[in-house]
Design a protein around this motif. Sequence first.
Motif, PDB file in Angstrom:
ATOM      1  N   THR A 143       9.614 -10.379   1.208  1.00 38.15           N
ATOM      2  CA  THR A 143       8.164 -10.345   2.190  1.00 38.15           C
ATOM      3  C   THR A 143       7.076  -9.487   1.477  1.00 38.15           C
ATOM      4  OG1 THR A 143      10.371  -9.011   3.047  1.00 38.15           O
ATOM      5  CG2 THR A 143      10.022 -10.876   3.834  1.00 38.15           C
ATOM      6  N   THR A 144       6.327  -8.560   2.636  1.00 36.26           N
ATOM      7  CA  THR A 144       5.510  -7.357   2.562  1.00 36.26           C
ATOM      8  C   THR A 144       6.408  -6.356   3.148  1.00 36.26           C
ATOM      9  OG1 THR A 144       4.051  -8.815   1.522  1.00 36.26           O
ATOM     10  CG2 THR A 144       3.712  -6.366   2.393  1.00 36.26           C
ATOM     11  N   MET A 145       6.259  -5.285   2.508  1.00 36.46           N
ATOM     12  CA  MET A 145       7.166  -3.922   2.624  1.00 36.46           C
ATOM     13  C   MET A 145       5.441  -2.559   3.213  1.00 36.46           C
ATOM     14  SD  MET A 145      10.644  -1.661   2.220  1.00 36.46           S
ATOM     15  CE  MET A 145       9.668  -1.352   0.397  1.00 36.46           C
ATOM     16  N   SER A 146       5.520  -2.396   4.357  1.00 34.13           N
ATOM     17  CA  SER A 146       4.878  -2.046   3.959  1.00 34.13           C
ATOM     18  C   SER A 146       4.985   0.153   4.042  1.00 34.13           C
ATOM     19  CB  SER A 146       3.884  -1.565   5.097  1.00 34.13           C
ATOM     20  OG  SER A 146       2.849  -3.017   4.892  1.00 34.13           O
ATOM     21  N   LEU A 147       4.452   0.699   3.527  1.00 28.49           N
ATOM     22  CA  LEU A 147       4.673   2.523   3.543  1.00 28.49           C
ATOM     23  C   LEU A 147       3.151   3.164   3.217  1.00 28.49           C
ATOM     24  CD1 LEU A 147       6.683   4.812   3.622  1.00 28.49           C
ATOM     25  CD2 LEU A 147       5.953   4.995   1.663  1.00 28.49           C
ATOM     26  N   GLN A 148       3.214   4.205   4.975  1.00 36.08           N
ATOM     27  CA  GLN A 148       1.860   5.030   4.374  1.00 36.08           C
ATOM     28  C   GLN A 148       2.161   6.192   4.215  1.00 36.08           C
ATOM     29  OE1 GLN A 148      -1.184   4.837   7.761  1.00 36.08           O
ATOM     30  NE2 GLN A 148      -1.852   5.903   7.635  1.00 36.08           N
ATOM     31  N   VAL A 149       1.195   6.661   3.312  1.00 37.43           N
ATOM     32  CA  VAL A 149       1.277   8.022   3.046  1.00 37.43           C
ATOM     33  C   VAL A 149      -0.020   8.634   2.115  1.00 37.43           C
ATOM     34  CG1 VAL A 149       2.500   6.695   0.423  1.00 37.43           C
ATOM     35  CG2 VAL A 149       3.024   8.792   1.055  1.00 37.43           C
ATOM     36  N   PRO A 150       0.422   9.644   2.509  1.00 37.38           N
ATOM     37  CA  PRO A 150      -1.042  10.759   1.705  1.00 37.38           C
ATOM     38  C   PRO A 150      -1.652  10.796   0.195  1.00 37.38           C
ATOM     39  CG  PRO A 150       0.099  12.905   3.634  1.00 37.38           C
ATOM     40  CD  PRO A 150       1.069  10.972   3.403  1.00 37.38           C
ATOM     41  N   GLN A 151      -2.577  10.416  -0.232  1.00 34.56           N
ATOM     42  CA  GLN A 151      -2.591   9.733  -1.342  1.00 34.56           C
ATOM     43  C   GLN A 151      -2.721  11.215  -2.545  1.00 34.56           C
ATOM     44  OE1 GLN A 151      -6.051   7.547  -2.684  1.00 34.56           O
ATOM     45  NE2 GLN A 151      -6.768   7.311  -0.565  1.00 34.56           N
ATOM     46  N   ALA A 152      -2.538  12.777  -1.952  1.00 37.77           N
ATOM     47  CA  ALA A 152      -2.131  13.583  -1.727  1.00 37.77           C
ATOM     48  C   ALA A 152      -1.040  13.853  -2.941  1.00 37.77           C
ATOM     49  CB  ALA A 152      -1.959  14.662  -1.468  1.00 37.77           C
ATOM     50  N   ALA A 153      -0.036  12.597  -2.387  1.00 40.91           N
ATOM     51  CA  ALA A 153       2.284  12.421  -2.527  1.00 40.91           C
ATOM     52  C   ALA A 153       1.623  12.374  -3.580  1.00 40.91           C
ATOM     53  CB  ALA A 153       2.239  11.620  -2.252  1.00 40.91           C
ATOM     54  N   GLY A 154       0.611  11.649  -4.637  1.00 40.34           N
ATOM     55  CA  GLY A 154       1.353  10.858  -6.204  1.00 40.34           C
ATOM     56  C   GLY A 154       2.048  10.281  -6.059  1.00 40.34           C
ATOM     57  N   THR A 155       3.190  10.272  -6.096  1.00 41.16           N
ATOM     58  CA  THR A 155       4.800   9.337  -6.149  1.00 41.16           C
ATOM     59  C   THR A 155       5.706   9.599  -5.269  1.00 41.16           C
ATOM     60  OG1 THR A 155       3.601   9.454  -8.550  1.00 41.16           O
ATOM     61  CG2 THR A 155       6.307   8.576  -7.396  1.00 41.16           C
ATOM     62  N   VAL A 156       5.793   8.782  -5.095  1.00 35.92           N
ATOM     63  CA  VAL A 156       7.154   8.216  -3.956  1.00 35.92           C
ATOM     64  C   VAL A 156       8.560   7.731  -4.618  1.00 35.92           C
ATOM     65  CG1 VAL A 156       5.825   8.303  -1.296  1.00 35.92           C
ATOM     66  CG2 VAL A 156       6.264   6.189  -2.771  1.00 35.92           C
ATOM     67  N   ASN A 157       9.579   7.740  -4.390  1.00 38.65           N
ATOM     68  CA  ASN A 157      10.691   7.196  -4.403  1.00 38.65           C
ATOM     69  C   ASN A 157      11.466   5.789  -3.852  1.00 38.65           C
ATOM     70  OD1 ASN A 157      10.721   8.220  -7.442  1.00 38.65           O
ATOM     71  ND2 ASN A 157      12.010  10.225  -6.683  1.00 38.65           N
ATOM     72  N   ILE A 158      11.041   4.805  -4.011  1.00 39.19           N
ATOM     73  CA  ILE A 158      11.851   3.652  -3.154  1.00 39.19           C
ATOM     74  C   ILE A 158      13.033   3.443  -3.579  1.00 39.19           C
ATOM     75  CG2 ILE A 158      11.526   1.592  -1.572  1.00 39.19           C
ATOM     76  CD1 ILE A 158       8.649   2.350  -2.128  1.00 39.19           C
ATOM     77  N   ASN A 159      14.610   3.581  -3.027  1.00 40.36           N
ATOM     78  CA  ASN A 159      15.450   3.224  -3.400  1.00 40.36           C
ATOM     79  C   ASN A 159      15.567   3.207  -4.724  1.00 40.36           C
ATOM     80  OD1 ASN A 159      16.497   1.949  -1.197  1.00 40.36           O
ATOM     81  ND2 ASN A 159      16.557   0.358  -1.814  1.00 40.36           N
ATOM     82  N   GLY A 160      15.290   4.639  -5.418  1.00 42.90           N
ATOM     83  CA  GLY A 160      15.240   5.378  -6.661  1.00 42.90           C
ATOM     84  C   GLY A 160      14.561   5.076  -7.155  1.00 42.90           C
ATOM     85  N   VAL A 161      13.594   4.191  -7.572  1.00 37.90           N
ATOM     86  CA  VAL A 161      12.427   4.182  -7.438  1.00 37.90           C
ATOM     87  C   VAL A 161      11.280   4.141  -7.794  1.00 37.90           C
ATOM     88  CG1 VAL A 161      10.794   1.444  -8.854  1.00 37.90           C
ATOM     89  CG2 VAL A 161      13.645   1.147  -8.563  1.00 37.90           C
ATOM     90  N   PRO A 162      10.298   5.112  -8.786  1.00 34.84           N
ATOM     91  CA  PRO A 162       9.688   5.767  -8.500  1.00 34.84           C
ATOM     92  C   PRO A 162       7.973   4.925  -8.669  1.00 34.84           C
ATOM     93  CG  PRO A 162       9.852   5.919 -10.666  1.00 34.84           C
ATOM     94  CD  PRO A 162      10.776   5.512 -10.132  1.00 34.84           C
ATOM     95  N   VAL A 163       7.611   4.889  -7.409  1.00 32.29           N
ATOM     96  CA  VAL A 163       5.892   4.022  -7.190  1.00 32.29           C
ATOM     97  C   VAL A 163       4.598   5.292  -7.156  1.00 32.29           C
ATOM     98  CG1 VAL A 163       5.028   2.257  -5.564  1.00 32.29           C
ATOM     99  CG2 VAL A 163       7.142   2.364  -5.915  1.00 32.29           C
ATOM    100  N   SER A 164       3.798   4.684  -8.180  1.00 34.91           N
ATOM    101  CA  SER A 164       2.812   5.421  -7.931  1.00 34.91           C
ATOM    102  C   SER A 164       1.809   5.088  -6.848  1.00 34.91           C
ATOM    103  CB  SER A 164       1.979   5.506  -8.843  1.00 34.91           C
ATOM    104  OG  SER A 164       0.538   5.975  -9.432  1.00 34.91           O
ATOM    105  N   VAL A 165       0.802   6.024  -6.045  1.00 33.82           N
ATOM    106  CA  VAL A 165       0.618   5.896  -4.797  1.00 33.82           C
ATOM    107  C   VAL A 165      -1.035   5.230  -5.086  1.00 33.82           C
ATOM    108  CG1 VAL A 165      -0.771   6.813  -3.042  1.00 33.82           C
ATOM    109  CG2 VAL A 165       1.269   7.798  -3.508  1.00 33.82           C
ATOM    110  N   LYS A 166      -1.544   5.532  -6.427  1.00 34.66           N
ATOM    111  CA  LYS A 166      -2.214   5.341  -6.907  1.00 34.66           C
ATOM    112  C   LYS A 166      -2.885   4.302  -6.756  1.00 34.66           C
ATOM    113  CE  LYS A 166      -6.241   6.742  -9.434  1.00 34.66           C
ATOM    114  NZ  LYS A 166      -7.289   6.982 -10.692  1.00 34.66           N
ATOM    115  N   GLY A 167      -1.548   3.485  -7.604  1.00 31.76           N
ATOM    116  CA  GLY A 167      -1.289   2.431  -8.617  1.00 31.76           C
ATOM    117  C   GLY A 167      -1.074   1.038  -7.366  1.00 31.76           C
ATOM    118  N   ALA A 168      -0.674   1.341  -6.456  1.00 32.73           N
ATOM    119  CA  ALA A 168       0.293   0.557  -4.924  1.00 32.73           C
ATOM    120  C   ALA A 168      -0.546   0.479  -3.539  1.00 32.73           C
ATOM    121  CB  ALA A 168       1.713   0.349  -5.072  1.00 32.73           C
TER     122      ALA A 168
END
Length: 357
Positions: A143-168
Amino acid sequence: MTQPADPAQRRRVITITAIVGACILLGIVYGVVNSTVFSAKSVANSYLSSIAAGRFSEATNLADPHLNGNKAALLTDKAAGGANTTIYNQRITSSARQPDGSTQLGISYMLGTRTYTSTLTMTPSGSKFLLFRNWRINTPLLTTMSLQVPQAAGTVNINGVPVSVKGAASHSGNDNSSSTDESDATLELNAYPGVYTAKLAQSDYLTASPVVITNANGIPSESASQSLDVRPTHKLTTAIQDAVRKKLDTCAASTSANPQGCPFSNSGYSSFSTSMSDDYRNFAWSIASYPTVQNVDVSAKSFETTSGNAKVTYDEKSGDDWSPESDSNSFTVNGTFVIVNNQVKVTFSDESTSLGY
């Protein structure tokens, strides 16, 4: 009197009987193995067990969703999290053969304290060992999971996995955007059913409380969507404040009536007009009070300040004599910032406002 059977004939009968028995036995074994080990249900059970055990990579191999990059970031074992974050009590509840030869399986599983249902469509896909039917899962349990975050954040960690804000991310300006603010981004990530904790990557300048997303089939989309409330740290505010002070000190070093690019330039004070410039000289600026940075908006990457005050002294010509004069000017400063390589870079806006004398 009955003649005893010819020994050769007896051997043939025994051989034929053994062959027939073996064929029957092999047929029974084949039927059992084909309907159990190599059945659609067996493949589905293996798939569900992999997800429940947090072996997401194994599940992905069983039902390849053909995703890559950030879209597949959470389809690895690390994204499974820890205890109580994956499904359990997974079961196949129904099986229906379809006209096209596929099999549709009803499934149920538990996540937290709730039971969820879904379906898996299984399609025949070649054979294994040239004898047994192979099954492919056509509908991965994603399923699709959504997370809204400012682009200034750069990277978020989801369950320890780094996810690029710009890339996703999708954001306004993209055709498929679901965000209403182009300064915010919406991470839309494919994920197996589970509980996911999103955290801001370690940063000196930004902070946010973690958010928990329960992602499962049948959960309303708004429940599977969260926002990461990213706020400036004291260090970010201080860095912008230092940049403002440095800018104002540079402006105060000017000997112009209207220092260019400064919040107290182009004041509109008529005495300093170009046509009367010969009547004034020796301009000297100083900052009587520095403005304080406030309203640091991480989403817009912008800031504003309270009012500051600049003082200017100069000589004014009166007849043949020069007399010392002074004035003061209240002003505010605003602008934008970016964080690059853990450094804050500030750009001052042309809209920084002189409030007049």
